[in-house]
Scaffold this motif. Structure first.
Motif, PDB file in Angstrom:
ATOM      1  N   THR A 116       0.823  -1.234   0.000  1.00 41.42           N
ATOM      2  CA  THR A 116       0.000   0.000   0.000  1.00 41.42           C
ATOM      3  C   THR A 116       0.845   1.267   0.000  1.00 41.42           C
ATOM      4  O   THR A 116       0.323   2.359   0.262  1.00 41.42           O
ATOM      5  CB  THR A 116      -0.918   0.015   1.235  1.00 41.42           C
ATOM      6  N   ASP A 117       2.121   1.111  -0.324  1.00 43.16           N
ATOM      7  CA  ASP A 117       3.030   2.275  -0.345  1.00 43.16           C
ATOM      8  C   ASP A 117       2.965   3.027   0.988  1.00 43.16           C
ATOM      9  O   ASP A 117       2.647   4.219   1.059  1.00 43.16           O
ATOM     10  CB  ASP A 117       2.686   3.211  -1.500  1.00 43.16           C
ATOM     11  N   CYS A 127       0.939   2.543   3.480  1.00 40.02           N
ATOM     12  CA  CYS A 127      -0.448   2.823   3.853  1.00 40.02           C
ATOM     13  C   CYS A 127      -0.957   4.157   3.323  1.00 40.02           C
ATOM     14  O   CYS A 127      -1.793   4.826   3.938  1.00 40.02           O
ATOM     15  CB  CYS A 127      -0.625   2.762   5.373  1.00 40.02           C
ATOM     16  N   THR A 128      -0.448   4.517   2.140  1.00 36.24           N
ATOM     17  CA  THR A 128      -0.929   5.748   1.519  1.00 36.24           C
ATOM     18  C   THR A 128      -1.810   5.467   0.307  1.00 36.24           C
ATOM     19  O   THR A 128      -2.476   6.381  -0.198  1.00 36.24           O
ATOM     20  CB  THR A 128       0.260   6.632   1.081  1.00 36.24           C
ATOM     21  N   ASP A 129      -1.808   4.200  -0.163  1.00 36.01           N
ATOM     22  CA  ASP A 129      -2.609   3.835  -1.332  1.00 36.01           C
ATOM     23  C   ASP A 129      -3.409   2.579  -0.983  1.00 36.01           C
ATOM     24  O   ASP A 129      -3.102   1.469  -1.423  1.00 36.01           O
ATOM     25  CB  ASP A 129      -1.682   3.603  -2.531  1.00 36.01           C
ATOM     26  N   THR A 140      -6.630   0.332  -1.166  1.00 37.73           N
ATOM     27  CA  THR A 140      -7.779   0.108  -2.059  1.00 37.73           C
ATOM     28  C   THR A 140      -8.633  -1.092  -1.629  1.00 37.73           C
ATOM     29  O   THR A 140      -9.756  -1.226  -2.080  1.00 37.73           O
ATOM     30  CB  THR A 140      -7.301  -0.106  -3.508  1.00 37.73           C
TER      31      THR A 140
END
Length: 342
Positions: free
Chosen positions: A161-162, A164-166, A168
């Motif tokens: 999630t990079d 926890c920035t992306d 989905t």
């Protein structure tokens, strides 16, 4: 009493010069901006010309008033002088009031600026305090960062999630929720630190500044007491001073030099001073010395016999004349040589 009269005249002349200077400054400031370089100096010839003309005209006010009040000047000249005086008085009054208003405005403007700065700092301080009260439970940035570093987020989810920035997927959101919650707290911690900085800066400004009660305390107090607008009171205060300056500049010297009724006759009447034998003797001796080229050889007894006094009296006279710097004296046998003191 001579020094008092001189001081009073000097005071009036100082007011006249002040009136002329204020008038010159006011009208010079109305000149268009024109810069001319003369021998390395940059001047505004229009401003200089207007200022010099206003200064000269202002000094003519008392003369025009004096001429208007001179009974032997002729009706036409008196009327013309009165008209010129009226124009000069109004022009000078406008200039003096204008400059005094400018000076008073600059003084009150500085106080008004201080009041504004104080009020803004006080508003910033209160706003920061109110918002900080809502963030009282928020931890510091360092504490929140430590919690974020220790957040139980699986490594593979954190990487996928990079950090926890992306996010989905629902399972990724559930795995990242601890750090997402901490990021909201971090934003609050950052805001808390910004507010603390603003609060401290505002507090320092408040501590260093003393807020004036009013921009123009005198005008504010009089306006409150009279019910008039403060700006009107400010102008009236200036107008009173300006009128006083003009009044003294125009008639001050006349008031000081005018003599009471009958004083002229008393001053012109010759003083009756008794002529003593000593005075007559001195006048005779000086006259004889003038006839003989500045020197007079004579015996003491001859002077005494001429003015019917004893020789001892003449001796005392001569000593006084010498002490007073009237004559000089030398001895030549039985004769005394009297000369004119230099």
């Amino acid at each position: 009493m001579i020094w008092k009269n001189s001081a009073r005249h000097a005071a009036v002349q100082g007011v006249m010069a002040a009136s002329a200077t204020l008038s010159a400054s006011y009208y010079a400031s109305q000149a268009p901006t024109i810069a001319v370089s003369i021998i390395g100096w940059t001047v505004n010839p229009v401003a200089v010309g207007l200022g010099a003309t206003a200064f000269a005209l202002d000094l003519l006010k008392p003369e025009m008033l004096r001429l208007a009040g001179t009974s032997g000047a002729g009706a036409a000249r008196r009327i013309a002088a009165g008209a010129v005086f009226g124009v000069l008085f109004i022009a000078s009054m406008v200039a003096v009031d204008g400059m005094l208003m400018k000076l008073r405005s600059e003084w009150s403007g500085a106080r008004l600026s201080t009041m504004g700065e104080y009020d803004r700092a006080e508003a910033e301080y209160k706003s920061a305090e109110a918002e900080l009260a809502k963030l009282k439970a928020v931890r510091s940035i360092a504490d929140v960062k430590a919690s974020m570093d220790a957040a139980p987020v699986p490594r593979n989810v954190f990487r996928r999630t990079d950090q926890c920035t992306d996010v989905t997927r629902d399972d990724s959101f559930a795995a990242c929720k601890p750090i997402l919650d901490l990021r909201q707290e971090m934003a609050q911690a950052i805001r808390k630190r910004e507010l603390e900085g603003k609060r401290d800066a505002a507090k320092a400004k408040l501590d260093a500044t003393q807020r004036p009660v009013a921009a123009d305390p005198q005008a504010a107090a009089l306006a409150k007491a009279s019910g008039l607008d403060e700006s009107i009171i400010s102008y009236l205060l200036v107008a009173i001073i300006g009128f006083a300056v003009e009044l003294v500049a125009c008639i001050g010297l006349w008031l000081l030099t005018d003599k009471p009724r009958g004083q002229e006759e008393e001053d012109e009447a010759p003083a009756t001073i008794p002529v003593t034998a000593e005075r007559r003797a001195l006048d005779w001796v000086l006259g004889e010395m003038a006839k003989s080229g500045g020197k007079l050889a004579i015996m003491n007894t001859a002077i005494a016999k001429r003015f019917d006094v004893d020789p001892g009296t003449v001796t005392r006279w001569r000593q006084r004349w010498i002490e007073d710097g009237k004559i000089t004296e030398e001895r030549l046998g039985r004769y005394i040589i009297l000369g004119v003191a230099s």
